[in-house]
Design a protein around this motif. Sequence first.
Motif: not given
Length: 68
Positions: A8-9, A46, A59, A19, A43, A56-57, A6
Motif C-alpha cells: 500500500y501507499e 487497486i 489509500i 508505504t 481505497v 498495489h493499493l 497488498y
Amino acid sequence: MAGFAYRYELRRGEEVIATGRLTHESALEVGERITISGRLGVVRSIEPVLGEQELHLVIQLFRESVDS
C-alpha cells in the motif's frame, strides 16, 4: 483462506506519506473505508503488481486524519 496480500501507499493529497504491506481477510474494493496505523482513509485504486501475487493499493487519507 490466507487472505489478500497488498502493498500500500498511504497518501495525503498527492504526497505519499507511508508505504507498507498488509493482509486483509476479504478483498478490498475501491471506495471502501479502511484504517491503517490509526488513520482513516479510502481505497482509491487497486492494481496488480507485475510478477507478484500482491496487489498495489492506494489509500487516500481523510482530512480529519491529517492533523494527528
